[in-house]
Design a protein around this motif. Structure first.
Motif, mmCIF file in Angstrom:
data_model
loop_
_atom_site.group_PDB
_atom_site.id
_atom_site.type_symbol
_atom_site.label_atom_id
_atom_site.label_comp_id
_atom_site.label_asym_id
_atom_site.label_seq_id
_atom_site.Cartn_x
_atom_site.Cartn_y
_atom_site.Cartn_z
ATOM 1 N N ARG A 147 -23.188 -9.710 42.799
ATOM 2 C CA ARG A 147 -24.054 -8.475 42.698
ATOM 3 C C ARG A 147 -22.975 -7.373 43.477
ATOM 4 N NH1 ARG A 147 -29.159 -10.934 45.435
ATOM 5 N NH2 ARG A 147 -27.558 -11.690 46.970
ATOM 6 N N SER A 148 -22.194 -7.806 44.260
ATOM 7 C CA SER A 148 -21.364 -6.745 44.710
ATOM 8 C C SER A 148 -20.336 -6.208 43.986
ATOM 9 C CB SER A 148 -20.415 -7.346 46.051
ATOM 10 O OG SER A 148 -21.424 -7.728 46.748
ATOM 11 N N TYR A 149 -20.148 -6.652 42.548
ATOM 12 C CA TYR A 149 -18.990 -6.241 41.671
ATOM 13 C C TYR A 149 -19.688 -5.864 40.403
ATOM 14 C CZ TYR A 149 -16.115 -8.493 45.265
ATOM 15 O OH TYR A 149 -15.214 -8.645 46.483
ATOM 16 N N VAL A 150 -20.525 -6.474 39.900
ATOM 17 C CA VAL A 150 -20.951 -6.076 38.443
ATOM 18 C C VAL A 150 -22.358 -5.405 38.746
ATOM 19 C CG1 VAL A 150 -22.021 -7.249 36.666
ATOM 20 C CG2 VAL A 150 -20.375 -8.630 37.542
ATOM 21 N N LYS A 151 -22.210 -4.132 38.317
ATOM 22 C CA LYS A 151 -23.253 -2.962 38.569
ATOM 23 C C LYS A 151 -23.744 -2.724 37.137
ATOM 24 C CE LYS A 151 -22.364 -2.896 42.812
ATOM 25 N NZ LYS A 151 -23.314 -3.498 43.822
ATOM 26 N N THR A 152 -24.929 -2.387 37.251
ATOM 27 C CA THR A 152 -25.871 -2.105 36.130
ATOM 28 C C THR A 152 -26.822 -1.044 36.371
ATOM 29 O OG1 THR A 152 -27.789 -3.766 36.832
ATOM 30 C CG2 THR A 152 -25.915 -4.655 35.542
ATOM 31 N N ASP A 153 -27.546 -0.807 35.224
ATOM 32 C CA ASP A 153 -28.604 0.160 35.344
ATOM 33 C C ASP A 153 -29.730 -0.703 35.853
ATOM 34 O OD1 ASP A 153 -29.700 -1.278 33.293
ATOM 35 O OD2 ASP A 153 -29.516 0.281 31.709
ATOM 36 N N SER A 154 -31.179 0.011 35.938
ATOM 37 C CA SER A 154 -32.210 -0.499 36.587
ATOM 38 C C SER A 154 -33.077 -1.092 35.587
ATOM 39 C CB SER A 154 -33.024 0.409 37.366
ATOM 40 O OG SER A 154 -32.169 0.696 38.369
ATOM 41 N N ASN A 155 -32.518 -1.506 34.449
ATOM 42 C CA ASN A 155 -33.470 -2.326 33.445
ATOM 43 C C ASN A 155 -33.646 -3.686 33.757
ATOM 44 O OD1 ASN A 155 -34.855 -2.456 31.210
ATOM 45 N ND2 ASN A 155 -33.192 -2.863 29.707
ATOM 46 N N TYR A 156 -34.500 -4.035 34.615
ATOM 47 C CA TYR A 156 -34.630 -5.575 35.052
ATOM 48 C C TYR A 156 -34.818 -6.552 34.087
ATOM 49 C CZ TYR A 156 -34.867 -3.171 39.547
ATOM 50 O OH TYR A 156 -34.678 -2.281 40.723
ATOM 51 N N ARG A 157 -34.206 -7.525 34.182
ATOM 52 C CA ARG A 157 -34.291 -8.673 33.374
ATOM 53 C C ARG A 157 -33.363 -8.658 32.153
ATOM 54 N NH1 ARG A 157 -39.736 -11.298 31.962
ATOM 55 N NH2 ARG A 157 -38.392 -13.096 31.417
ATOM 56 N N ASP A 158 -32.874 -7.353 31.928
ATOM 57 C CA ASP A 158 -31.843 -7.317 30.589
ATOM 58 C C ASP A 158 -31.099 -5.961 31.012
ATOM 59 O OD1 ASP A 158 -30.715 -7.812 28.145
ATOM 60 O OD2 ASP A 158 -32.297 -6.706 27.203
ATOM 61 N N ALA A 159 -30.444 -5.940 32.011
ATOM 62 C CA ALA A 159 -29.673 -4.705 32.615
ATOM 63 C C ALA A 159 -28.338 -4.396 31.700
ATOM 64 C CB ALA A 159 -29.242 -4.839 34.047
ATOM 65 N N LYS A 160 -28.180 -3.198 31.729
ATOM 66 C CA LYS A 160 -27.098 -2.937 30.940
ATOM 67 C C LYS A 160 -25.703 -2.759 32.052
ATOM 68 C CE LYS A 160 -29.068 -2.766 26.984
ATOM 69 N NZ LYS A 160 -30.549 -3.380 27.648
ATOM 70 N N VAL A 161 -24.723 -2.998 31.641
ATOM 71 C CA VAL A 161 -23.441 -2.959 32.846
ATOM 72 C C VAL A 161 -22.888 -1.490 32.895
ATOM 73 C CG1 VAL A 161 -20.980 -3.687 32.996
ATOM 74 C CG2 VAL A 161 -22.772 -5.221 32.055
ATOM 75 N N ASP A 162 -22.674 -1.021 33.899
ATOM 76 C CA ASP A 162 -21.886 -0.025 34.150
ATOM 77 C C ASP A 162 -20.233 -0.490 34.068
ATOM 78 O OD1 ASP A 162 -20.478 2.289 35.244
ATOM 79 O OD2 ASP A 162 -22.105 2.806 36.632
ATOM 80 N N TRP A 163 -19.764 -0.244 33.027
ATOM 81 C CA TRP A 163 -18.512 -0.786 32.746
ATOM 82 C C TRP A 163 -17.302 -0.112 33.740
ATOM 83 C CZ3 TRP A 163 -16.666 -5.268 30.640
ATOM 84 C CH2 TRP A 163 -17.782 -5.837 29.848
ATOM 85 N N GLN A 164 -17.456 1.195 33.818
ATOM 86 C CA GLN A 164 -16.323 1.890 34.526
ATOM 87 C C GLN A 164 -16.283 1.510 36.339
ATOM 88 O OE1 GLN A 164 -16.436 6.221 34.016
ATOM 89 N NE2 GLN A 164 -14.988 6.588 35.811
ATOM 90 N N LEU A 165 -17.849 1.447 36.953
ATOM 91 C CA LEU A 165 -17.804 1.228 38.219
ATOM 92 C C LEU A 165 -17.587 -0.381 38.446
ATOM 93 C CD1 LEU A 165 -18.491 1.731 41.041
ATOM 94 C CD2 LEU A 165 -20.830 1.526 40.199
ATOM 95 N N THR A 166 -18.172 -1.101 37.454
ATOM 96 C CA THR A 166 -17.861 -2.814 37.481
ATOM 97 C C THR A 166 -16.181 -3.064 37.529
ATOM 98 O OG1 THR A 166 -20.058 -3.061 36.731
ATOM 99 C CG2 THR A 166 -18.095 -4.964 36.527
ATOM 100 N N GLU A 167 -15.591 -2.465 36.588
ATOM 101 C CA GLU A 167 -14.184 -2.633 36.352
ATOM 102 C C GLU A 167 -13.522 -2.357 37.568
ATOM 103 O OE1 GLU A 167 -10.666 -2.241 33.209
ATOM 104 O OE2 GLU A 167 -12.423 -1.147 33.016
ATOM 105 N N GLU A 168 -13.548 -1.222 38.224
ATOM 106 C CA GLU A 168 -13.042 -0.604 39.677
ATOM 107 C C GLU A 168 -13.487 -1.434 40.630
ATOM 108 O OE1 GLU A 168 -14.017 3.019 42.375
ATOM 109 O OE2 GLU A 168 -13.970 3.718 40.057
ATOM 110 N N LEU A 169 -14.499 -2.085 40.854
ATOM 111 C CA LEU A 169 -14.874 -2.934 42.096
ATOM 112 C C LEU A 169 -14.192 -4.099 41.750
ATOM 113 C CD1 LEU A 169 -18.709 -2.317 42.291
ATOM 114 C CD2 LEU A 169 -17.125 -1.605 43.837
ATOM 115 N N ILE A 170 -14.141 -4.622 40.479
ATOM 116 C CA ILE A 170 -13.581 -6.111 40.607
ATOM 117 C C ILE A 170 -12.030 -6.032 40.338
ATOM 118 C CG2 ILE A 170 -13.025 -7.907 38.727
ATOM 119 C CD1 ILE A 170 -15.886 -7.506 37.631
ATOM 120 N N THR A 171 -11.474 -4.974 39.796
ATOM 121 C CA THR A 171 -9.874 -5.102 39.815
ATOM 122 C C THR A 171 -9.454 -4.688 41.364
ATOM 123 O OG1 THR A 171 -10.096 -2.604 39.200
ATOM 124 C CG2 THR A 171 -9.722 -4.296 37.511
#
Length: 417
Positions: free
Chosen positions: A144-168
């Motif tokens: 949860r610290s790395y994969v970031k999404t919107d607030s559509n609970y149970r079927d959330a959409k990934v914030d790819w830019q922020l997620t990629e930045e945190l993971i890399t």
């Protein structure tokens, strides 16, 4: 770096955890990120906790005790009672108890995600601790610290830019990393989830962000089969599937590969391997750029317990764009997934999933404006690369109610009764 994903069946008991540890030792003792689902049927067990929390509060202690006992039994077979993992797991159950006692929100989807995530947190803590006990250095982290999404609970959409930045920036690709599938977090650090079976998608997300050399989904089957062995007695292992073919199969409902998993892998041409954790020496199935299908044979996809709906105007006028547009809007409003569409001059038919149990409300609204015929409990068979023998095999399953055919695919709605 390699990405491994292990589902619930692969960590359902102590022997299974030992098997996963052996696979990691033999296949990925370094440069590997391991995504793990909740153990066994624990996602279902946590859904029972959620149901009790809302509807049967007197059963809540019993449901929680079952989950705690299940995990403790596995731990007792893997660890000494003084090992740190017992304290770590007690902390997680304490956090769950705190949420259940302090939460004031009645938003079901929000509450669902805050509770369901503990299945993955528990399983990954146990597997990581067991690897450490065996001397296999590994890094556990909260996905949860790395994969970031919107607030559509149970079927959330990934914030790819922020997620990629945190993971890399934060994942050490030279280590063995252990993290959770399915779960993520929004910008307020509340837990979100990626949809049921979303652990495969999690593996795809990390693979894309880390430019992984491959993703391996470890299953209790030899690989991707051309049919569900629970429905068809004669099945064949598919050795090679193209991304395009796999996406088509996922679209029609093939359960081995999650539909959202394939897109990020295709964009970077990262191969997806589906292998057996029961027989890890077997090569399984490879999904990659190249030949569409090896061997090239009919592939069967089955969706059970569907609803076939035929809609026509009360005055027998044509079913034209404005009628159909209205119907589709209502299908969307009531969260009814359409798996087949067929239109004639005066009738519009759909075969749908009723996952959220909203069909009756949909029916009640439309029946005032349309004539509606309904058949519940039907099965939808999709056959990719069909031939006459394949169609005959489907027709033996029951009474054919509707058939739709194009160049590559045949879909048949069957009444199994």
């Amino acid at each position: 770096m390699k990405i491994f994903k292990f589902g619930g069946a692969s960590v359902k008991d102590a022997d299974s955890v030992k098997n996963v540890a052996n696979i990691i030792k033999n296949e990925g003792a370094k440069d590997t990120l391991v995504v793990i689902s909740a153990m066994g049927k624990m996602t279902n067990a946590f859904e029972e906790v959620i149901d009790a929390y809302y509807n049967k509060e007197e059963h809540l202690p019993e449901k929680l005790s079952f989950i705690e006992e299940y995990h403790k039994n596995i731990m007792n077979a893997l660890f000494d009672t003084k090992d740190q993992i017992f304290k770590d797991i007690d902390i997680l159950f304490g956090e769950l108890g705190w949420f259940l006692s302090r939460n004031t929100s009645r938003r079901y989807n929000y509450v669902y995600d805050q509770i369901i995530c503990f299945g993955e947190l528990l399983s990954t803590k146990i597997v990581s601790a067991y690897l450490t006990k065996l001397g296999q250095e590994n890094v556990w982290f909260d996905g949860r610290s790395y994969v970031k999404t919107d607030s559509n609970y149970r079927d959330a959409k990934v914030d790819w830019q922020l997620t990629e930045e945190l993971i890399t920036q934060n994942v050490d690709a030279t280590k063995v990393n252990i993290t959770q599938g399915f779960i993520a977090a929004n910008d307020t650090e509340n837990t979100t989830t990626l949809g049921r079976e979303g652990s495969d998608y999690t593996a795809g997300i990390f693979a894309y962000c880390l430019n992984a050399e491959s993703v391996t989904i470890w299953k209790d089957v030899p690989g991707v089969l051309n049919a569900d062995p629970r429905v068809f007695s004669d099945t064949t292992l598919l050795e090679q599937i193209s991304y395009e073919e796999a996406i088509e199969m996922a679209f029609y409902g093939a359960s081995v590969i999650h539909p959202k998993t394939l897109q990020p892998l295709e964009r970077k041409e990262i191969p997806l391997l589906v292998r057996s954790f029961v027989n890890p020496k077997e090569t399984g199935t490879k999904v990659s750029k190249g030949t569409r299908l090896v061997p090239y044979i009919p592939c069967f996809i089955v969706k059970k317990d569907q609803i076939l709906v035929s809609i026509s105007a009360l005055d027998f006028s044509f079913m034209v764009e404005n009628n159909i547009s209205f119907i589709f809007q209502k299908l969307h409003d009531y969260q009814l997934k359409v798996n087949l569409i067929q239109n004639s001059a005066i009738s519009f038919s759909v075969c749908i999933d009723n996952k959220f149990n909203k069909f009756d409300a949909f029916y009640d609204e439309l029946k005032t404006q349309f004539k509606i015929d309904v058949q519940k409990g039907v099965d939808l068979y999709t056959v990719r690369h069909f031939d006459e023998k394949a169609i005959a095999a489907i027709e033996e399953k029951g009474i054919s109610l509707l058939t739709q055919v194009n160049k590559e695919t045949s879909q048949i709605v069957v009444n199994p009764n």
